[in-house]
Design a protein around this motif. Structure first.
Motif, short mmCIF file in Angstrom:
data_model
loop_
_atom_site.label_atom_id
_atom_site.label_comp_id
_atom_site.label_asym_id
_atom_site.label_seq_id
_atom_site.Cartn_x
_atom_site.Cartn_y
_atom_site.Cartn_z
N THR A 57 0.84 -1.20 0.00
CA THR A 57 0.00 0.00 0.00
C THR A 57 0.87 1.25 0.00
OG1 THR A 57 -1.78 -1.12 1.17
CG2 THR A 57 -1.76 1.29 1.29
N LEU A 58 0.54 2.16 -0.90
CA LEU A 58 1.16 3.48 -0.90
C LEU A 58 0.20 4.42 -0.18
CD1 LEU A 58 3.11 5.75 -1.87
CD2 LEU A 58 1.85 5.79 -4.01
N ASP A 59 0.66 4.99 0.90
CA ASP A 59 -0.19 5.88 1.68
C ASP A 59 0.59 7.15 2.02
OD1 ASP A 59 -2.22 6.95 3.10
OD2 ASP A 59 -2.18 5.52 4.75
N ASN A 60 0.77 7.97 0.99
CA ASN A 60 1.46 9.25 1.13
C ASN A 60 0.38 10.33 1.28
OD1 ASN A 60 2.78 11.71 0.65
ND2 ASN A 60 4.31 10.73 -0.66
N PRO A 61 0.39 11.08 2.36
CA PRO A 61 -0.69 12.07 2.57
C PRO A 61 -0.82 13.09 1.45
CG PRO A 61 1.11 12.34 4.17
CD PRO A 61 1.35 11.07 3.46
N GLU A 62 0.23 13.26 0.65
CA GLU A 62 0.16 14.22 -0.46
C GLU A 62 -0.40 13.60 -1.73
OE1 GLU A 62 3.64 16.85 -0.88
OE2 GLU A 62 4.42 15.78 0.86
N LEU A 63 -0.61 12.26 -1.71
CA LEU A 63 -1.10 11.57 -2.92
C LEU A 63 -2.30 10.70 -2.57
CD1 LEU A 63 2.42 10.31 -4.11
CD2 LEU A 63 1.13 12.19 -5.14
N GLU A 64 -2.93 10.17 -3.61
CA GLU A 64 -4.05 9.26 -3.35
C GLU A 64 -3.51 7.93 -2.82
OE1 GLU A 64 -7.09 8.95 -6.51
OE2 GLU A 64 -6.02 10.63 -7.40
N LYS A 65 -4.28 7.34 -1.92
CA LYS A 65 -3.87 6.05 -1.36
C LYS A 65 -4.19 4.94 -2.37
CE LYS A 65 -4.68 3.15 2.70
NZ LYS A 65 -5.41 3.03 3.98
#
Lengths: 263, 190
Positions: B118-126
């Motif tokens: 999972t990519l969970d970068n607050p600046e991008l969509e999860k």
């Protein structure tokens, strides 16, 4: 005798791997180009079309990591041009220069400089004008393409987000989009309003078995392309059952095929 | 595919031949590590010699990601493991006084790979990706067995050839694994 038998058995097993990408070396022109932007000297390799003529201009495909990929890309371009009855193109390999990671990474990472801006400026300000002057490369954005794998794929994606005026066609294979906390995806978001009005071709690919950090950012880029870049002809290809390096050759072939279908 | 077919054919041939001989089974549990990506492995090999030189073997293995090889702040691994089952035939050579046995095995089988990230970068969509794939797994295994008693020390080294079409580049990031363990001789030759 036993050792000989075992050696022969191993060699037989490896036979399927013994293939060579055929390209007529008489059609390849090489020269060095020293950049005034970053001071590095690049070894440029140009595969001329079979029926090269000075009376016309050619679409151009720029290849990153030419040491490993140039011959394959050039031979695939020959093949697809012939099979699909499409126009021939110039294939340009950009080799030498700095360490590939210095040139391809947009931000510093583990001792690598993150000098992609200067590398791309070299391409834009020095290489492309030389190709247009000496090799009859077309001077329009729509006629220029770039292909790269891994760090090279990241550099292709960085051109797409930060230098959209140079290339109209992006063949972006297994890009290392995880780098710098997904800096290239953040750049895309920052420049989206301007970039999404442009047109072009975007081929994105990865290996299905690329584990650890590779897949989620690539899947997100695919999602972004599908949602926000209607002016682009796009394809996302996931090489089944293959990992980062295993998917490279089949994805290069797919990318070149897709590019020629759009010509 | 061709290789798997050849391996299975040879295996059947040797099994038919083996029916005339006395059974001699070794069970060889081991732990080890894959090279790239670094993952621990737990495996067991069943090894049957029907002549001192020729053998057949079954190798089952579980590998799983215990620690991140490339830690990233915003990308997490939900799960990551692989199960493999291979069968093969082997040829053995012996050291002085028969205390060491070196066996080269041609192995073929399947590998089930599963992982999710999972990519969970607050600046991008999860975004979450998941892969579940069965692929062929074939290659060469070297097995070193030390000792002549009921229990032996065992070391195994495996070099996969899949995907042989893109060899060697295609197998560089899947370069094999090293395993260490014990061998238990369950049924001695009379």
């Amino acid at each position: 005798m036993k050792l000989l038998s075992i050696t022969c058995m191993i060699l037989i097993l490896l036979l399927p791997a013994c293939r060579k990408d055929k390209i007529d070396h008489a059609r390849i022109s090489t020269f060095d180009l020293t950049s005034s932007v970053n001071g590095s000297t690049y070894q440029i390799k140009v595969a001329l079309p079979k029926h090269f003529s000075t009376d016309r201009t050619y679409k151009t495909l720029y290849v990153l990591d030419p040491k490993t990929d140039f011959n394959l890309v050039a031979s695939e371009c020959d093949k697809k041009s012939s099979d699909l009855n499409k126009e021939e193109i110039l294939v340009v390999g950009i080799g030498g220069g700095n360490n590939r990671l210095d040139d391809y990474f947009p931000v510093p990472y583990k001792g690598h400089k993150g000098a992609a801006d200067k590398f791309i400026q070299f391409i834009q300000q020095e290489l492309i004008p030389k190709m247009e002057k000496d090799f009859h490369a077309s001077n329009t954005r729509a006629d220029r393409a770039m292909i790269g794998h891994s760090a090279g794929g990241l550099c292709v994606a960085y051109c797409f987000t930060n230098y959209p005026g140079i290339f109209g066609n992006y063949l972006c294979l297994s890009p290392s989009l995880w780098l710098g906390n997904q800096i290239v995806l953040k750049n895309e978001k920052a420049h989206r309003a301007i970039n999404q009005t442009s047109t072009g071709v975007f081929f994105l690919a990865a290996g299905e078995l690329e584990e650890e950090i590779m897949r989620p950012p690539i899947a997100l880029l695919d999602q972004i392309l599908q949602q926000h870049y209607n002016g682009f002809t796009k394809q996302y290809h996931l090489a089944r059952g293959l990992d980062h390096l295993g998917s490279k050759t089949p994805n290069i072939k797919q990318a070149v095929a897709f590019y020629f279908q759009q010509l | 595919m061709r290789l798997i077919f050849i391996c299975i054919s040879l295996l059947i041939t040797t099994c038919v031949h083996a029916q005339d001989t006395l059974p001699f089974l070794e069970i060889k549990p081991a732990i080890g590590v894959t090279w790239i990506t670094v993952k621990p492995t737990v495996s067991v090999m069943a090894f049957h010699q029907f002549t001192p030189k020729f053998s057949i073997a079954s190798h089952s293995m579980l590998s799983f990601l215990l620690f991140r090889n490339f830690p990233q702040e915003y990308i997490k691994t939900n799960y990551n493991y692989a199960l493999t089952q291979k069968l093969g035939i082997g040829y053995s050579l012996y050291g002085p006084k028969g205390k060491t046995r070196h066996t080269i095995l041609i192995m073929g089988g399947i590998k089930y790979t599963a992982f999710s990230e999972t990519l969970d970068n607050p600046e991008l969509e999860k975004i979450t990706t998941a892969t579940h794939r069965i692929t062929p797994d074939y290659g060469l295994m070297y097995d070193l067995s030390l000792g002549t008693k009921k229990r032996t020390f065992d070391a195994r080294l495996y070099f996969p050839f899949y995907p042989i079409r893109y060899y060697p580049l295609g197998t560089v990031s899947n370069i094999g694994y090293l395993e260490l363990g014990l061998g238990f001789k369950l049924n001695r030759r009379r």
